[in-house]
Design a protein around this motif. Structure first.
Motif, PDB file in Angstrom:
ATOM      1  N   ILE A 160       0.840  -1.194   0.000  1.00  0.00           N
ATOM      2  CA  ILE A 160       0.000   0.000   0.000  1.00  0.00           C
ATOM      3  C   ILE A 160       0.877   1.246   0.000  1.00  0.00           C
ATOM      4  O   ILE A 160       0.624   2.205  -0.738  1.00  0.00           O
ATOM      5  CB  ILE A 160      -0.960  -0.028   1.206  1.00  0.00           C
ATOM      6  N   ARG A 161       1.933   1.225   0.802  1.00  0.00           N
ATOM      7  CA  ARG A 161       2.854   2.355   0.859  1.00  0.00           C
ATOM      8  C   ARG A 161       3.538   2.575  -0.493  1.00  0.00           C
ATOM      9  O   ARG A 161       3.644   3.711  -0.966  1.00  0.00           O
ATOM     10  CB  ARG A 161       3.899   2.094   1.946  1.00  0.00           C
ATOM     11  N   LEU A 162       3.984   1.513  -1.145  1.00  0.00           N
ATOM     12  CA  LEU A 162       4.605   1.617  -2.461  1.00  0.00           C
ATOM     13  C   LEU A 162       3.642   2.245  -3.459  1.00  0.00           C
ATOM     14  O   LEU A 162       4.009   3.149  -4.217  1.00  0.00           O
ATOM     15  CB  LEU A 162       5.060   0.233  -2.951  1.00  0.00           C
ATOM     16  N   ARG A 163       2.419   1.773  -3.446  1.00  0.00           N
ATOM     17  CA  ARG A 163       1.428   2.307  -4.365  1.00  0.00           C
ATOM     18  C   ARG A 163       1.213   3.800  -4.126  1.00  0.00           C
ATOM     19  O   ARG A 163       1.264   4.606  -5.059  1.00  0.00           O
ATOM     20  CB  ARG A 163       0.106   1.537  -4.224  1.00  0.00           C
ATOM     21  N   LYS A 164       1.010   4.186  -2.872  1.00  0.00           N
ATOM     22  CA  LYS A 164       0.693   5.589  -2.560  1.00  0.00           C
ATOM     23  C   LYS A 164       1.883   6.523  -2.689  1.00  0.00           C
ATOM     24  O   LYS A 164       1.747   7.641  -3.174  1.00  0.00           O
ATOM     25  CB  LYS A 164       0.126   5.690  -1.143  1.00  0.00           C
ATOM     26  N   GLU A 165       3.060   6.077  -2.229  1.00  0.00           N
ATOM     27  CA  GLU A 165       4.212   6.979  -2.162  1.00  0.00           C
ATOM     28  C   GLU A 165       5.070   7.009  -3.422  1.00  0.00           C
ATOM     29  O   GLU A 165       5.861   7.927  -3.600  1.00  0.00           O
ATOM     30  CB  GLU A 165       5.093   6.616  -0.958  1.00  0.00           C
ATOM     31  N   ILE A 166       4.908   6.015  -4.293  1.00  0.00           N
ATOM     32  CA  ILE A 166       5.717   6.013  -5.519  1.00  0.00           C
ATOM     33  C   ILE A 166       4.849   5.817  -6.764  1.00  0.00           C
ATOM     34  O   ILE A 166       4.823   6.659  -7.655  1.00  0.00           O
ATOM     35  CB  ILE A 166       6.831   4.936  -5.466  1.00  0.00           C
ATOM     36  N   THR A 218       5.046  12.124 -10.569  1.00  0.00           N
ATOM     37  CA  THR A 218       6.375  11.876 -11.137  1.00  0.00           C
ATOM     38  C   THR A 218       6.434  10.513 -11.811  1.00  0.00           C
ATOM     39  O   THR A 218       6.843  10.391 -12.966  1.00  0.00           O
ATOM     40  CB  THR A 218       7.454  11.956 -10.028  1.00  0.00           C
ATOM     41  N   PHE A 219       6.020   9.479 -11.077  1.00  0.00           N
ATOM     42  CA  PHE A 219       6.077   8.134 -11.647  1.00  0.00           C
ATOM     43  C   PHE A 219       5.070   7.973 -12.774  1.00  0.00           C
ATOM     44  O   PHE A 219       5.399   7.429 -13.839  1.00  0.00           O
ATOM     45  CB  PHE A 219       5.832   7.062 -10.580  1.00  0.00           C
ATOM     46  N   GLU A 220       3.851   8.412 -12.571  1.00  0.00           N
ATOM     47  CA  GLU A 220       2.810   8.214 -13.584  1.00  0.00           C
ATOM     48  C   GLU A 220       3.152   8.902 -14.899  1.00  0.00           C
ATOM     49  O   GLU A 220       2.915   8.351 -15.971  1.00  0.00           O
ATOM     50  CB  GLU A 220       1.460   8.678 -13.054  1.00  0.00           C
ATOM     51  N   THR A 221       3.720  10.096 -14.827  1.00  0.00           N
ATOM     52  CA  THR A 221       4.115  10.807 -16.044  1.00  0.00           C
ATOM     53  C   THR A 221       5.203  10.033 -16.783  1.00  0.00           C
ATOM     54  O   THR A 221       5.142   9.849 -18.003  1.00  0.00           O
ATOM     55  CB  THR A 221       4.600  12.229 -15.704  1.00  0.00           C
ATOM     56  N   TYR A 222       6.189   9.565 -16.042  1.00  0.00           N
ATOM     57  CA  TYR A 222       7.267   8.787 -16.649  1.00  0.00           C
ATOM     58  C   TYR A 222       6.733   7.475 -17.236  1.00  0.00           C
ATOM     59  O   TYR A 222       7.033   7.111 -18.375  1.00  0.00           O
ATOM     60  CB  TYR A 222       8.359   8.495 -15.617  1.00  0.00           C
ATOM     61  N   ALA A 223       5.936   6.775 -16.455  1.00  0.00           N
ATOM     62  CA  ALA A 223       5.421   5.473 -16.879  1.00  0.00           C
ATOM     63  C   ALA A 223       4.560   5.578 -18.133  1.00  0.00           C
ATOM     64  O   ALA A 223       4.619   4.704 -19.000  1.00  0.00           O
ATOM     65  CB  ALA A 223       4.628   4.827 -15.749  1.00  0.00           C
ATOM     66  N   ALA A 224       3.775   6.631 -18.237  1.00  0.00           N
ATOM     67  CA  ALA A 224       2.897   6.787 -19.397  1.00  0.00           C
ATOM     68  C   ALA A 224       3.684   6.784 -20.703  1.00  0.00           C
ATOM     69  O   ALA A 224       3.210   6.276 -21.722  1.00  0.00           O
ATOM     70  CB  ALA A 224       2.082   8.074 -19.268  1.00  0.00           C
ATOM     71  N   ASP A 225       4.899   7.298 -20.665  1.00  0.00           N
ATOM     72  CA  ASP A 225       5.718   7.383 -21.881  1.00  0.00           C
ATOM     73  C   ASP A 225       6.691   6.225 -22.076  1.00  0.00           C
ATOM     74  O   ASP A 225       7.152   5.992 -23.187  1.00  0.00           O
ATOM     75  CB  ASP A 225       6.528   8.683 -21.873  1.00  0.00           C
ATOM     76  N   PRO A 282      11.000   0.022  -1.999  1.00  0.00           N
ATOM     77  CA  PRO A 282      12.326   0.439  -2.446  1.00  0.00           C
ATOM     78  C   PRO A 282      12.988   1.536  -1.605  1.00  0.00           C
ATOM     79  O   PRO A 282      14.156   1.832  -1.802  1.00  0.00           O
ATOM     80  CB  PRO A 282      12.104   0.905  -3.884  1.00  0.00           C
ATOM     81  N   ASN A 283      12.269   2.152  -0.696  1.00  0.00           N
ATOM     82  CA  ASN A 283      12.824   3.176   0.193  1.00  0.00           C
ATOM     83  C   ASN A 283      13.544   4.273  -0.587  1.00  0.00           C
ATOM     84  O   ASN A 283      14.680   4.642  -0.277  1.00  0.00           O
ATOM     85  CB  ASN A 283      13.743   2.549   1.244  1.00  0.00           C
ATOM     86  N   LYS A 284      12.896   4.765  -1.615  1.00  0.00           N
ATOM     87  CA  LYS A 284      13.419   5.831  -2.473  1.00  0.00           C
ATOM     88  C   LYS A 284      12.306   6.838  -2.718  1.00  0.00           C
ATOM     89  O   LYS A 284      11.128   6.520  -2.578  1.00  0.00           O
ATOM     90  CB  LYS A 284      13.864   5.266  -3.824  1.00  0.00           C
ATOM     91  N   SER A 285      12.692   8.010  -3.114  1.00  0.00           N
ATOM     92  CA  SER A 285      11.698   8.999  -3.531  1.00  0.00           C
ATOM     93  C   SER A 285      11.188   8.583  -4.914  1.00  0.00           C
ATOM     94  O   SER A 285      11.846   7.797  -5.613  1.00  0.00           O
ATOM     95  CB  SER A 285      12.333  10.387  -3.612  1.00  0.00           C
ATOM     96  N   PRO A 286      10.051   9.124  -5.326  1.00  0.00           N
ATOM     97  CA  PRO A 286       9.583   8.814  -6.684  1.00  0.00           C
ATOM     98  C   PRO A 286      10.623   9.183  -7.748  1.00  0.00           C
ATOM     99  O   PRO A 286      10.808   8.458  -8.717  1.00  0.00           O
ATOM    100  CB  PRO A 286       8.315   9.655  -6.833  1.00  0.00           C
ATOM    101  N   GLU A 287      11.320  10.291  -7.536  1.00  0.00           N
ATOM    102  CA  GLU A 287      12.330  10.722  -8.492  1.00  0.00           C
ATOM    103  C   GLU A 287      13.495   9.732  -8.549  1.00  0.00           C
ATOM    104  O   GLU A 287      14.004   9.424  -9.632  1.00  0.00           O
ATOM    105  CB  GLU A 287      12.844  12.125  -8.118  1.00  0.00           C
TER     106      GLU A 287
END
Length: 140
Positions: free
Chosen positions: A49-55, A60-67, A125-130
């Motif tokens: 749940i945390r991975l889904r919400k925080e990344i 940031t992730f959704e914009t990258y993933a879309a392309d 992954p304990n990382k920021s979305p960026e």
């Protein structure tokens, strides 16, 4: 007005999570994208749940993933009210047999259009979305 702009940008850039790996492979091949598979326990796994919400649900992730990515979610909910249709459960189980036989959650894989694993994230992954996006972009 600013809220509406952000709302509509989110709607137009949000990628779709597929449930069918074969369809994802076809799309990845046609569009020259990589595939990201996320094994999740959406109603019982705190780190999922945390991975889904925080990344995975960040702009940031959704914009990258879309392309760049074709996204596949193999969800394994436990609560009866959240159970998936039998056909989807079978697809998720087959995908887990192939890519997650140890039953890790969350478990996220980046694979090429032929099914070769390029990178695996075991747990949150304990990382920021960026930072997460930077990890993924290293494979392009």
């Amino acid at each position: 007005m600013k809220f509406l702009t952000i709302f509509f940008l989110t709607l137009t850039t949000s990628p779709t999570w597929l449930g069918n790996f074969e369809a994802a492979k076809t799309e990845a091949s046609q569009k020259h994208k990589l595939i990201m598979i996320n094994f999740s326990g959406s109603d019982w796994c705190g780190p999922c749940i945390r991975l889904r919400k925080e990344i995975l649900e960040t702009a940031t992730f959704e914009t990258y993933a879309a392309d760049h990515l074709v996204l596949v979610r193999a969800d394994f909910p436990r609560q009866k009210k959240n159970q998936l249709p039998k056909e989807q459960t079978q697809l998720n189980e087959a995908l887990a047999d192939r890519y997650n036989p140890e039953g890790k959650f969350p478990y996220t894989l980046l694979i090429d259009e032929n099914g070769k694993v390029l990178k695996a994230w075991d747990g949150f992954p304990n990382k920021s979305p960026e930072q997460f996006v930077a990890d993924v972009s290293a494979y392009f």
